[in-house]
Scaffold this motif. Structure first.
Motif, PDB file in Angstrom:
ATOM      1  N   ARG A 166       0.838  -1.204   0.000  1.00 31.99           N
ATOM      2  CA  ARG A 166       0.000   0.000   0.000  1.00 31.99           C
ATOM      3  C   ARG A 166       0.869   1.249   0.000  1.00 31.99           C
ATOM      4  O   ARG A 166       1.814   1.360   0.793  1.00 31.99           O
ATOM      5  CB  ARG A 166      -0.904   0.006   1.236  1.00 31.99           C
ATOM      6  N   THR A 167       0.582   2.180  -0.903  1.00 38.09           N
ATOM      7  CA  THR A 167       1.222   3.490  -0.917  1.00 38.09           C
ATOM      8  C   THR A 167       0.130   4.550  -1.035  1.00 38.09           C
ATOM      9  O   THR A 167      -1.063   4.228  -1.190  1.00 38.09           O
ATOM     10  CB  THR A 167       2.202   3.639  -2.102  1.00 38.09           C
ATOM     11  N   ALA A 168       0.536   5.797  -1.016  1.00 43.18           N
ATOM     12  CA  ALA A 168      -0.437   6.873  -1.141  1.00 43.18           C
ATOM     13  C   ALA A 168      -1.096   6.883  -2.511  1.00 43.18           C
ATOM     14  O   ALA A 168      -2.198   7.430  -2.677  1.00 43.18           O
ATOM     15  CB  ALA A 168       0.248   8.222  -0.883  1.00 43.18           C
ATOM     16  N   ALA A 169      -0.445   6.278  -3.504  1.00 45.71           N
ATOM     17  CA  ALA A 169      -0.994   6.287  -4.862  1.00 45.71           C
ATOM     18  C   ALA A 169      -1.865   5.083  -5.159  1.00 45.71           C
ATOM     19  O   ALA A 169      -2.633   5.098  -6.136  1.00 45.71           O
ATOM     20  CB  ALA A 169       0.143   6.349  -5.877  1.00 45.71           C
ATOM     21  N   GLY A 170      -1.733   4.006  -4.399  1.00 50.77           N
ATOM     22  CA  GLY A 170      -2.530   2.829  -4.690  1.00 50.77           C
ATOM     23  C   GLY A 170      -1.992   1.582  -4.026  1.00 50.77           C
ATOM     24  O   GLY A 170      -1.336   1.640  -2.975  1.00 50.77           O
ATOM     25  N   LEU A 171      -2.236   0.466  -4.686  1.00 50.00           N
ATOM     26  CA  LEU A 171      -1.780  -0.843  -4.198  1.00 50.00           C
ATOM     27  C   LEU A 171      -0.905  -1.468  -5.290  1.00 50.00           C
ATOM     28  O   LEU A 171      -1.273  -1.456  -6.469  1.00 50.00           O
ATOM     29  CB  LEU A 171      -2.974  -1.737  -3.889  1.00 50.00           C
ATOM     30  N   HIS A 172       0.235  -2.032  -4.903  1.00 49.07           N
ATOM     31  CA  HIS A 172       1.225  -2.493  -5.874  1.00 49.07           C
ATOM     32  C   HIS A 172       1.713  -3.896  -5.523  1.00 49.07           C
ATOM     33  O   HIS A 172       1.774  -4.271  -4.347  1.00 49.07           O
ATOM     34  CB  HIS A 172       2.453  -1.565  -5.880  1.00 49.07           C
ATOM     35  N   ILE A 173       2.109  -4.652  -6.558  1.00 46.42           N
ATOM     36  CA  ILE A 173       2.976  -5.820  -6.356  1.00 46.42           C
ATOM     37  C   ILE A 173       4.234  -5.582  -7.167  1.00 46.42           C
ATOM     38  O   ILE A 173       4.182  -5.086  -8.304  1.00 46.42           O
ATOM     39  CB  ILE A 173       2.297  -7.155  -6.760  1.00 46.42           C
ATOM     40  N   LEU A 174       5.374  -5.907  -6.578  1.00 44.54           N
ATOM     41  CA  LEU A 174       6.673  -5.711  -7.222  1.00 44.54           C
ATOM     42  C   LEU A 174       7.253  -7.049  -7.664  1.00 44.54           C
ATOM     43  O   LEU A 174       7.100  -8.055  -6.970  1.00 44.54           O
ATOM     44  CB  LEU A 174       7.664  -5.049  -6.269  1.00 44.54           C
ATOM     45  N   ALA A 175       7.931  -7.020  -8.811  1.00 51.90           N
ATOM     46  CA  ALA A 175       8.696  -8.180  -9.282  1.00 51.90           C
ATOM     47  C   ALA A 175      10.152  -7.757  -9.399  1.00 51.90           C
ATOM     48  O   ALA A 175      10.458  -6.733 -10.027  1.00 51.90           O
ATOM     49  CB  ALA A 175       8.183  -8.664 -10.637  1.00 51.90           C
ATOM     50  N   VAL A 176      11.050  -8.507  -8.754  1.00 53.02           N
ATOM     51  CA  VAL A 176      12.489  -8.223  -8.851  1.00 53.02           C
ATOM     52  C   VAL A 176      13.044  -8.974 -10.059  1.00 53.02           C
ATOM     53  O   VAL A 176      13.043 -10.202 -10.094  1.00 53.02           O
ATOM     54  CB  VAL A 176      13.224  -8.658  -7.561  1.00 53.02           C
ATOM     55  N   CYS A 177      13.476  -8.196 -11.062  1.00 58.53           N
ATOM     56  CA  CYS A 177      13.999  -8.809 -12.297  1.00 58.53           C
ATOM     57  C   CYS A 177      15.461  -9.195 -12.155  1.00 58.53           C
ATOM     58  O   CYS A 177      15.904 -10.198 -12.696  1.00 58.53           O
ATOM     59  CB  CYS A 177      13.815  -7.854 -13.472  1.00 58.53           C
ATOM     60  N   SER A 178      16.244  -8.367 -11.465  1.00 60.04           N
ATOM     61  CA  SER A 178      17.656  -8.672 -11.239  1.00 60.04           C
ATOM     62  C   SER A 178      18.124  -7.893 -10.029  1.00 60.04           C
ATOM     63  O   SER A 178      17.498  -6.906  -9.610  1.00 60.04           O
ATOM     64  CB  SER A 178      18.501  -8.317 -12.470  1.00 60.04           C
ATOM     65  N   LYS A 179      19.235  -8.340  -9.480  1.00 63.16           N
ATOM     66  CA  LYS A 179      19.831  -7.670  -8.323  1.00 63.16           C
ATOM     67  C   LYS A 179      21.336  -7.844  -8.429  1.00 63.16           C
ATOM     68  O   LYS A 179      21.820  -8.941  -8.694  1.00 63.16           O
ATOM     69  CB  LYS A 179      19.313  -8.287  -7.020  1.00 63.16           C
ATOM     70  N   ARG A 180      22.051  -6.753  -8.243  1.00 61.92           N
ATOM     71  CA  ARG A 180      23.508  -6.832  -8.354  1.00 61.92           C
ATOM     72  C   ARG A 180      24.147  -5.833  -7.416  1.00 61.92           C
ATOM     73  O   ARG A 180      23.476  -4.931  -6.886  1.00 61.92           O
ATOM     74  CB  ARG A 180      23.968  -6.563  -9.793  1.00 61.92           C
ATOM     75  N   ALA A 181      25.460  -5.984  -7.272  1.00 63.15           N
ATOM     76  CA  ALA A 181      26.207  -5.037  -6.445  1.00 63.15           C
ATOM     77  C   ALA A 181      26.429  -3.747  -7.200  1.00 63.15           C
ATOM     78  O   ALA A 181      26.716  -3.756  -8.403  1.00 63.15           O
ATOM     79  CB  ALA A 181      27.560  -5.642  -6.054  1.00 63.15           C
ATOM     80  N   SER A 182      26.279  -2.642  -6.514  1.00 65.95           N
ATOM     81  CA  SER A 182      26.538  -1.354  -7.137  1.00 65.95           C
ATOM     82  C   SER A 182      27.996  -1.255  -7.546  1.00 65.95           C
ATOM     83  O   SER A 182      28.893  -1.596  -6.777  1.00 65.95           O
ATOM     84  CB  SER A 182      26.209  -0.228  -6.149  1.00 65.95           C
ATOM     85  N   GLY A 183      28.232  -0.845  -8.769  1.00 62.04           N
ATOM     86  CA  GLY A 183      29.602  -0.705  -9.270  1.00 62.04           C
ATOM     87  C   GLY A 183      30.158  -1.961  -9.887  1.00 62.04           C
ATOM     88  O   GLY A 183      31.227  -1.959 -10.458  1.00 62.04           O
ATOM     89  N   ALA A 184      29.456  -3.089  -9.779  1.00 59.62           N
ATOM     90  CA  ALA A 184      29.912  -4.347 -10.384  1.00 59.62           C
ATOM     91  C   ALA A 184      28.956  -4.737 -11.492  1.00 59.62           C
ATOM     92  O   ALA A 184      27.756  -4.520 -11.392  1.00 59.62           O
ATOM     93  CB  ALA A 184      29.959  -5.451  -9.338  1.00 59.62           C
TER      94      ALA A 184
END
Length: 448
Positions: A393-411
């Motif tokens: 829940r946010t002020a704008a609505g209701l959301h579901i998030l999908a994480v497509c990728s995750k990496r270290a910053s700078g790598a």
């Protein structure tokens, strides 16, 4: 069949061959770096007429390896590794040459057996060998004729190189053809590797090259440690690491000159990791003993672990006013929960959301987790690539998030394809090593 091995006489013959090999001259094949003169070179002497003194060096399932074959392979090893022969390392050259010849005879015997059983051609043809030699000449900025002449100038017959290429090329083709098509890297394996990479993102990372001596292959751990120390001494005197790795390493990275790329804590044996922690870029390790062999590591570069993680997100959302009623929030929650159960990840989120009234989906792009809105930050920190959040829940609505990728910053993040390719290569190399181990165990091998 129990293998029979007779090792007496090898040390004595190593000294006898030293004089013949000392006249080999400077290497003309692997010239990436000119090695410094060895501390103690083997005394030069005219090569004995090999035809008069040729005898049996080993018998592999009734297939004879002559002392001429052995001397020729030693010359080839010296020329292609950039290591200068000395009284201290001549036995190592002989040992590696003999091991390679035995392995290649076992490989060709197995391939001929498979050809006969399956009625297919596996062993490389003469045209294929000539084509490969042409490519080697091209990579050395010369012509095939001059390349062959450079070998002959060092006392190396072209058939010695051809037999090595024939075995290596044919065996790699057979392993890849027989097992490569059956080998499948599952999505769960890729995700598990992604999780390990994400978990190690904040730890130091090392760009390394490696030489691995398989203790089982070279005759025991003590021999592997001694051999590694001798290789280190030669590389410290100028022998090119890449050339040494190609000729002596049992690792899958040998084909690329030992280049293992960037690795992080958790990807290496604990003994290797402990050694790297004490090294500086540009340093060569001492022999590092692990469970099944010995590593020599060259640390090319080092970087600190990233302090932040970067995620690539997609979302599906239902617009809701900040003062929406509990009934409206409940209806939106039910809609997104149903959608979440139908979506498998980033790949189909937008397509599935487009078929649901009132749901808008989109790509949020890449951002550092610390820069996300608080409501999204917690989900991004805990979710792994491919996973979806519960409705947020946010002020704008209701959301579901999908994480497509995750990496270290700078790598630079490894793609799924890169991870799959690395896992595929590792597993295929393991299969090949086990195959060879089985062939050696069942063979009758006598060294004289």
């Amino acid at each position: 069949m129990t293998s029979a091995r007779k090792v007496t006489g090898l040390a004595a013959r190593g000294v006898a061959l030293a004089a013949a090999l000392a006249a080999a001259g400077a290497p003309l094949i692997a010239t990436a770096q000119t090695p410094a003169p060895a501390a103690e070179a083997a005394p030069a002497a005219p090569a004995a007429p090999l035809g008069l003194t040729e005898s049996v060096a080993a018998v592999v399932n009734d297939d004879i390896i002559s002392t001429y074959d052995l001397a020729q392979r030693m010359r080839l090893l010296i020329a292609t590794s950039g290591i200068q022969p000395t009284q201290q390392n001549i036995q190592q050259f002989q040992r590696e040459a003999l091991i390679s010849l035995v392995d290649e005879r076992l490989q060709i015997q197995e391939l001929r057996r498979q050809e006969k059983e399956q009625k297919i051609e596996i062993v490389a043809s003469e045209d294929e060998l000539n084509a490969e030699i042409g490519e080697m000449a091209k990579s050395n900025n010369t012509t095939p004729a001059l390349f062959v002449a450079s070998l002959e100038g060092q006392g190396i017959g072209i058939n010695t190189l051809k037999e090595q290429i024939r075995a290596q090329t044919s065996w790699q083709r057979w392993i890849r053809g027989r097992y490569g098509s059956r080998l499948r890297i599952g999505e769960d394996q890729v995700k598990a590797q992604q999780q390990r990479l994400s978990a190690s993102a904040s730890k130091p990372q090392y760009q390394i090259s490696e030489v691995f001596l398989d203790a089982n292959r070279v005759g025991g751990m003590e021999t592997a440690v001694t051999g590694a120390a001798q290789l280190i001494a030669q590389m410290q005197q100028g022998a090119p690491f890449q050339a040494v790795a190609r000729q002596f390493s049992a690792s899958a990275t040998a084909a690329s000159g030992g280049d293992a790329g960037w690795v992080a804590a958790g990807e290496m044996a604990p003994e290797v990791e402990a050694a790297l922690e004490q090294m500086r870029p540009g340093q060569l390790s001492q022999p590092i003993q692990v469970r099944d062999g010995v590593y020599v590591i060259y640390l090319r570069d080092k970087r600190a672990g990233a302090g932040a993680s970067v995620v690539n997100l997609k979302q599906a959302a239902v617009a809701l006013a900040q003062d929406a009623s509990p009934a409206q929030i409940g209806a939106a929650t039910a809609t997104l929960t149903t959608l979440r159960g139908q979506v498998t990840g980033c790949g189909d989120l937008e397509a599935k959301a487009a078929s649901v009234n009132g749901v808008v989906a989109g790509d949020l792009g890449e951002a550092e987790i610390k820069d996300l809105a608080p409501a999204f930050r917690s989900a991004a920190e805990t979710l792994q690539p491919g996973q979806l959040s519960e409705p947020i829940r946010t002020a704008a609505g209701l959301h579901i998030l999908a994480v497509c990728s995750k990496r270290a910053s700078g790598a630079e993040a490894m793609t799924n394809e890169q991870i799959e390719s690395r896992l595929y290569g590792q597993q295929l190399s393991m299969i090949a090593r086990r195959y060879m181990r089985d062939l050696r165990t069942s063979a009758t091998i006598e060294t004289r």
